[in-house]
Scaffold this motif. Structure first.
Motif, PDB file in Angstrom:
ATOM      1  N   UNK A 187       0.670  -1.385  -0.162  1.00  0.00           N
ATOM      2  CA  UNK A 187      -0.319  -0.215  -0.139  1.00  0.00           C
ATOM      3  C   UNK A 187       0.665   1.115   0.043  1.00  0.00           C
ATOM      4  N   UNK A 188       0.710   2.190  -1.189  1.00  0.00           N
ATOM      5  CA  UNK A 188       1.406   3.367  -0.925  1.00  0.00           C
ATOM      6  C   UNK A 188       0.103   4.130  -0.645  1.00  0.00           C
ATOM      7  N   UNK A 189       0.434   5.401   0.736  1.00  0.00           N
ATOM      8  CA  UNK A 189      -0.412   6.743   0.430  1.00  0.00           C
ATOM      9  C   UNK A 189      -1.530   7.275  -0.656  1.00  0.00           C
ATOM     10  N   UNK A 190      -0.569   7.417  -2.151  1.00  0.00           N
ATOM     11  CA  UNK A 190      -0.523   7.975  -2.913  1.00  0.00           C
ATOM     12  C   UNK A 190      -1.612   7.696  -3.642  1.00  0.00           C
ATOM     13  N   UNK A 191      -0.998   5.701  -4.234  1.00  0.00           N
ATOM     14  CA  UNK A 191      -1.637   5.476  -5.311  1.00  0.00           C
ATOM     15  C   UNK A 191      -2.235   4.469  -4.531  1.00  0.00           C
ATOM     16  N   UNK A 192      -2.753   3.945  -3.165  1.00  0.00           N
ATOM     17  CA  UNK A 192      -3.278   2.984  -3.137  1.00  0.00           C
ATOM     18  C   UNK A 192      -2.536   1.229  -3.247  1.00  0.00           C
ATOM     19  N   UNK A 193      -3.820   0.479  -3.146  1.00  0.00           N
ATOM     20  CA  UNK A 193      -3.188  -0.590  -3.058  1.00  0.00           C
ATOM     21  C   UNK A 193      -2.160  -1.358  -4.428  1.00  0.00           C
ATOM     22  N   UNK A 194      -1.090  -2.116  -4.397  1.00  0.00           N
ATOM     23  CA  UNK A 194      -1.548  -2.188  -6.074  1.00  0.00           C
ATOM     24  C   UNK A 194      -1.355  -4.024  -5.923  1.00  0.00           C
ATOM     25  N   UNK A 195      -3.005  -3.852  -6.360  1.00  0.00           N
ATOM     26  CA  UNK A 195      -3.819  -4.890  -6.650  1.00  0.00           C
ATOM     27  C   UNK A 195      -2.484  -6.012  -7.149  1.00  0.00           C
ATOM     28  N   UNK A 196      -2.492  -5.178  -8.584  1.00  0.00           N
ATOM     29  CA  UNK A 196      -1.718  -6.582  -9.772  1.00  0.00           C
ATOM     30  C   UNK A 196      -0.575  -7.466  -8.952  1.00  0.00           C
ATOM     31  N   UNK A 197       0.739  -6.709  -8.506  1.00  0.00           N
ATOM     32  CA  UNK A 197       1.599  -7.157  -7.703  1.00  0.00           C
ATOM     33  C   UNK A 197       1.070  -7.785  -6.469  1.00  0.00           C
ATOM     34  N   UNK A 198      -0.472  -7.721  -5.705  1.00  0.00           N
ATOM     35  CA  UNK A 198      -0.706  -8.886  -4.722  1.00  0.00           C
ATOM     36  C   UNK A 198      -1.418 -10.278  -5.595  1.00  0.00           C
ATOM     37  N   UNK A 199      -1.645  -9.972  -7.394  1.00  0.00           N
ATOM     38  CA  UNK A 199      -2.543 -11.164  -8.171  1.00  0.00           C
ATOM     39  C   UNK A 199      -0.587 -12.116  -8.006  1.00  0.00           C
ATOM     40  N   UNK A 200       0.393 -11.629  -8.458  1.00  0.00           N
ATOM     41  CA  UNK A 200       1.897 -11.840  -9.350  1.00  0.00           C
ATOM     42  C   UNK A 200       1.863 -12.732  -7.617  1.00  0.00           C
ATOM     43  N   UNK A 201       1.689 -12.297  -6.420  1.00  0.00           N
ATOM     44  CA  UNK A 201       2.239 -13.087  -5.192  1.00  0.00           C
ATOM     45  C   UNK A 201       0.999 -14.081  -4.838  1.00  0.00           C
ATOM     46  N   UNK A 202      -0.880 -13.915  -5.526  1.00  0.00           N
ATOM     47  CA  UNK A 202      -1.212 -15.098  -5.168  1.00  0.00           C
ATOM     48  C   UNK A 202      -0.371 -16.230  -6.155  1.00  0.00           C
ATOM     49  N   UNK A 203      -0.580 -15.847  -7.410  1.00  0.00           N
ATOM     50  CA  UNK A 203       0.215 -16.863  -9.062  1.00  0.00           C
ATOM     51  C   UNK A 203       0.576 -17.918  -7.889  1.00  0.00           C
ATOM     52  N   UNK A 204       2.163 -16.490  -7.200  1.00  0.00           N
ATOM     53  CA  UNK A 204       3.501 -17.543  -6.731  1.00  0.00           C
ATOM     54  C   UNK A 204       3.247 -18.787  -5.211  1.00  0.00           C
ATOM     55  N   UNK A 205       2.473 -18.298  -5.073  1.00  0.00           N
ATOM     56  CA  UNK A 205       1.880 -18.784  -3.272  1.00  0.00           C
ATOM     57  C   UNK A 205       0.920 -19.533  -3.662  1.00  0.00           C
TER      58      UNK A 205
END
Length: 219
Positions: free
Chosen positions: A68-86
């Protein structure tokens, strides 16, 4: 015992014996059952190094990620990429965290709004004009204290208010108590007494982002 894990972009050195997270994939890989060890004793995986870095960080710390970044919010593409690897590495707790989007619960945004009328302190002083007349001047001092994790926005607000002017024209903008002698002299000018005027105030909005670390650890 430290081992080296290689990806196409870079290598990572880690000690699986200290891992706080669990992965069925790496448990079998390091057991020697798959015979996937390289000649130099390292292990090669085909993951992107940037994504695997987050996987390894979780395995070493056991702290679930919040991107999460205060300016851009949650990084949803990164969440999805980490989910695939998990899923690929069979990291059940991390997969559950990402599938249920619990990272949304870990970030709270608190807003506070106040006006300068409520928080300001006032200071009065007198000044002398070119014609020798003395005026009472009122200054508003705004004191803003904030933490490094808080953003402050000031929004101008116009509000109608009653303002008293010296009836004798001697003190300009004043108050009845200060100008009691002027009122008693009854030398009232057309511009003296109470008036309705627009008063500029500031609405101070504080935004604070708080991450629930306990949820990231105890989920």
């Amino acid at each position: 015992m430290h081992i080296t894990i290689k990806t196409p972009q870079r290598s990572f050195i880690t000690d699986p014996g200290n891992w706080q997270g669990e992965s069925e994939y790496f448990h079998k890989l390091f057991s020697g059952k798959w015979s996937d060890k390289e000649e130099d004793g390292s292990y090669f995986i085909g993951s992107d190094a940037y994504i695997f870095e987050h996987i390894l960080q979780y395995l070493q710390s056991g702290v679930l990620p919040v991107f999460y970044d205060k300016k851009t919010g949650h990084n949803f593409p990164l969440y999805q990429a980490v989910l695939a690897e998990s899923r690929y590495f069979a990291i059940d707790r991390l997969e559950k965290w990402l599938c249920e989007r619990r990272y949304l619960d870990a970030v709270k945004i608190n807003y506070q709004a106040t006006e300068t009328q409520d928080r300001g302190t006032y200071q009065k002083h007198t000044t002398t004009g070119a014609d020798g007349r003395t005026f009472m001047v009122e200054d508003q001092l705004i004191d803003i204290t904030t933490s490094s994790n808080m953003d402050v926005t000031m929004v101008p607000v116009t509000q109608q208010t009653n303002v008293f002017y010296c009836p004798d024209g001697k003190h300009g903008r004043s108050n009845e108590e200060y100008c009691r002698s002027c009122i008693d002299r009854a030398r009232v000018s057309v511009n003296g007494g109470w008036r309705n005027e627009d008063q500029l105030k500031w609405c101070i909005v504080r935004k604070e982002v708080v991450v629930d670390h306990d949820l990231c650890v105890n989920f």
